[in-house]
Each structure stands twice: as C-alpha cells, then as structure tokens.
Scaffold this motif. Structure first.
Motif, mmCIF file in Angstrom:
data_model
loop_
_atom_site.group_PDB
_atom_site.id
_atom_site.type_symbol
_atom_site.label_atom_id
_atom_site.label_comp_id
_atom_site.label_asym_id
_atom_site.label_seq_id
_atom_site.Cartn_x
_atom_site.Cartn_y
_atom_site.Cartn_z
ATOM 1 N N GLU A 139 61.907 40.922 15.263
ATOM 2 C CA GLU A 139 61.171 40.234 16.334
ATOM 3 C C GLU A 139 61.999 40.177 17.608
ATOM 4 O O GLU A 139 61.464 40.290 18.715
ATOM 5 C CB GLU A 139 60.802 38.830 15.873
ATOM 6 C CG GLU A 139 59.734 38.819 14.774
ATOM 7 C CD GLU A 139 59.456 37.437 14.235
ATOM 8 O OE1 GLU A 139 60.235 36.506 14.572
ATOM 9 O OE2 GLU A 139 58.481 37.270 13.479
ATOM 10 N N MET A 140 63.319 40.013 17.445
ATOM 11 C CA MET A 140 64.204 40.007 18.613
ATOM 12 C C MET A 140 64.210 41.378 19.290
ATOM 13 O O MET A 140 64.199 41.481 20.526
ATOM 14 C CB MET A 140 65.621 39.624 18.184
ATOM 15 C CG MET A 140 66.640 39.533 19.324
ATOM 16 S SD MET A 140 67.468 41.112 19.664
ATOM 17 C CE MET A 140 68.453 41.285 18.177
ATOM 18 N N LYS A 143 61.113 41.780 21.322
ATOM 19 C CA LYS A 143 61.231 41.015 22.563
ATOM 20 C C LYS A 143 62.072 41.768 23.588
ATOM 21 O O LYS A 143 61.716 41.844 24.773
ATOM 22 C CB LYS A 143 61.857 39.646 22.270
ATOM 23 C CG LYS A 143 61.986 38.756 23.491
ATOM 24 C CD LYS A 143 62.581 37.407 23.122
ATOM 25 C CE LYS A 143 62.727 36.515 24.354
ATOM 26 N NZ LYS A 143 63.311 35.190 23.999
ATOM 27 N N LEU A 144 63.181 42.341 23.147
ATOM 28 C CA LEU A 144 64.036 43.106 24.048
ATOM 29 C C LEU A 144 63.316 44.354 24.552
ATOM 30 O O LEU A 144 63.452 44.737 25.719
ATOM 31 C CB LEU A 144 65.327 43.505 23.330
ATOM 32 C CG LEU A 144 66.312 42.385 23.012
ATOM 33 C CD1 LEU A 144 67.494 42.937 22.234
ATOM 34 C CD2 LEU A 144 66.786 41.693 24.276
ATOM 35 N N LYS A 146 60.118 44.695 25.024
ATOM 36 C CA LYS A 146 59.150 44.268 26.046
ATOM 37 C C LYS A 146 59.849 43.978 27.369
ATOM 38 O O LYS A 146 59.361 44.351 28.433
ATOM 39 C CB LYS A 146 58.413 43.022 25.559
ATOM 40 C CG LYS A 146 57.437 43.281 24.418
ATOM 41 C CD LYS A 146 56.752 41.997 23.975
ATOM 42 C CE LYS A 146 55.760 42.266 22.849
ATOM 43 N NZ LYS A 146 55.130 41.018 22.365
ATOM 44 N N GLN A 147 61.006 43.303 27.285
ATOM 45 C CA GLN A 147 61.747 42.997 28.507
ATOM 46 C C GLN A 147 62.174 44.286 29.199
ATOM 47 O O GLN A 147 62.088 44.403 30.427
ATOM 48 C CB GLN A 147 62.975 42.138 28.167
ATOM 49 C CG GLN A 147 62.636 40.729 27.715
ATOM 50 C CD GLN A 147 63.874 39.956 27.294
ATOM 51 O OE1 GLN A 147 64.976 40.504 27.201
ATOM 52 N NE2 GLN A 147 63.708 38.673 27.023
ATOM 53 N N THR A 205 56.611 48.645 18.791
ATOM 54 C CA THR A 205 56.291 47.346 18.211
ATOM 55 C C THR A 205 55.713 47.511 16.806
ATOM 56 O O THR A 205 56.073 46.761 15.877
ATOM 57 C CB THR A 205 55.278 46.605 19.113
ATOM 58 O OG1 THR A 205 55.867 46.407 20.394
ATOM 59 C CG2 THR A 205 54.919 45.246 18.525
#
Length: 210
Positions: A139-140, A143-144, A146-147, A205
């Motif tokens: 999940e981390m 998130k990275l 997406k950033q 993802t």
C-alpha cells in the motif's frame, strides 16, 4: 511557415523525450525529479531519474545496480564499484573489496535508496537483508507511485507551458494557421502522455494490490 516548422522541430523532440521517460512503467520511475539538459532542450525538460525499483515487490541482486554512490571520483553506480551477488532470496551481498574506501558511502546510498533496506557491514562485505513484502508495504508503494505520477504530470504541465510560451514569441513571424497547428500538436502530445501515465499507474496498482 519555415519558422513555424523549425519551432515544431525544436519542441517535438523535447516533449517526445519527456514523454518517453514518463511513460515507462511506474516501477522504473525514480522518486527524485531533476531538471537537466538533454538533446539541447534544457528549458523544456524536468523529468525523473530512471530506473529505480522501489515500486517492485520481487527484489533481486539487480535491484541494487541502479543505486548511485557518491565517491571521491564522483557519482558511480554501485555495481561498478562492488560485486553484487545473491546469498539467498532473503539476502544480497555486496563485496567492496575492490574499492574498500567506498564502503561507507555504499552503505549510505543503499539506506537512502528508498527501497526500505537496512544494510549491515562486515569489513568490506555489505549484507543487505531483503524485508518481507507485507500488505502495508504494498500500500505504501502504491501511495508513492501515485505521488510520483502526480509529480510527473505537474512537470509535464510546465513543459507544455514553456513550449506554448516559446511558440507565442514567434507569432509575429509565423502564420496563425501554423501557430494553431503546432499548439494542437503540443496539446495532443501532452494529453496522450497524461493518459499513458494513468494507464501505467493503474497497471502498477493492480500488480501491487491485486
């Protein structure tokens, strides 16, 4: 007309170079964006360094090859100054016997690689345990990713704006039809790149979270 064609030839390689970099799989896009000169289009480029593997869940000895080590002789790839091998699926070894003076710098580079690694040293031998990939870690990574994708889009918008501004300066020497054609092509390239970035993010993802 001739000036318009020259302008398009100038802008097209810059956007295409940028697009080619950003449309790599998210797993190959570095988290560190930099500005730089490439093909003499410095004013248009601001793209991530590649490759990096922190978005991958299957680590192997090749995962460390890209890591850049700051040495007295400049920045060097880890696999150029150390011998990297797999001791087991859970352990990577980096033998720094050929460049023992770079051992400390190599450890620092591995720790700061963003790959969640905590190397240990035994003389000139660096032991790199491979952490278990948990759901939280996946999940981390999403998130990275997406950033990083959002940052790439932001940089792309800057490229597009700079290209349009460059084009506007030629309006007194170029026909309106040519200007509109080039503007349309620039916008289309930027839109296509954004769409492809979104596709790669969706695929990454799904790969990470299932």
């Amino acid at each position: 007309m001739a000036l318009g064609v020259r302008c398009l030839r100038l802008l097209h390689p810059a956007l295409c170079t940028y697009r080619a970099t950003l449309t790599r799989p998210v797993s190959e896009i570095s988290m560190k964006p930099v500005g730089g000169r490439r093909h003499d289009h410095r004013q248009y480029l601001a793209y991530p360094v590649v490759p990096v593997r922190q978005f991958a869940t299957k680590k192997a000895k090749g995962s460390l090859d890209h890591i850049t080590v700051v040495t007295a002789d400049g920045k060097l790839a880890l696999n150029h100054i150390g011998q990297i091998s797999m001791k087991s699926p859970q352990l990577i070894l980096v033998n720094m016997a050929s460049f023992p003076e770079c051992t400390a710098a190599a450890i620092k580079a591995i720790r700061e690689s963003g790959m969640n690694l905590n190397p240990e040293v035994e003389g000139t031998l660096i032991r790199v345990p491979i952490p278990k990939v948990t759901r939280e870690h996946r999940e981390m990574l999403v998130k990275l990713a997406k950033q990083n994708t959002n940052k790439a889009k932001e940089n792309l918008r800057k490229v597009r704006t700079n290209a349009m501004n460059k084009l506007k300066k030629s309006k007194d020497k170029t026909s309106e039809d040519t200007i509109r054609l080039i503007e349309k092509q620039i916008s289309q390239m930027a839109d296509d790149t954004v769409a492809e970035l979104d596709r790669h993010l969706a695929a990454k993802t799904k790969e990470l979270l299932g």
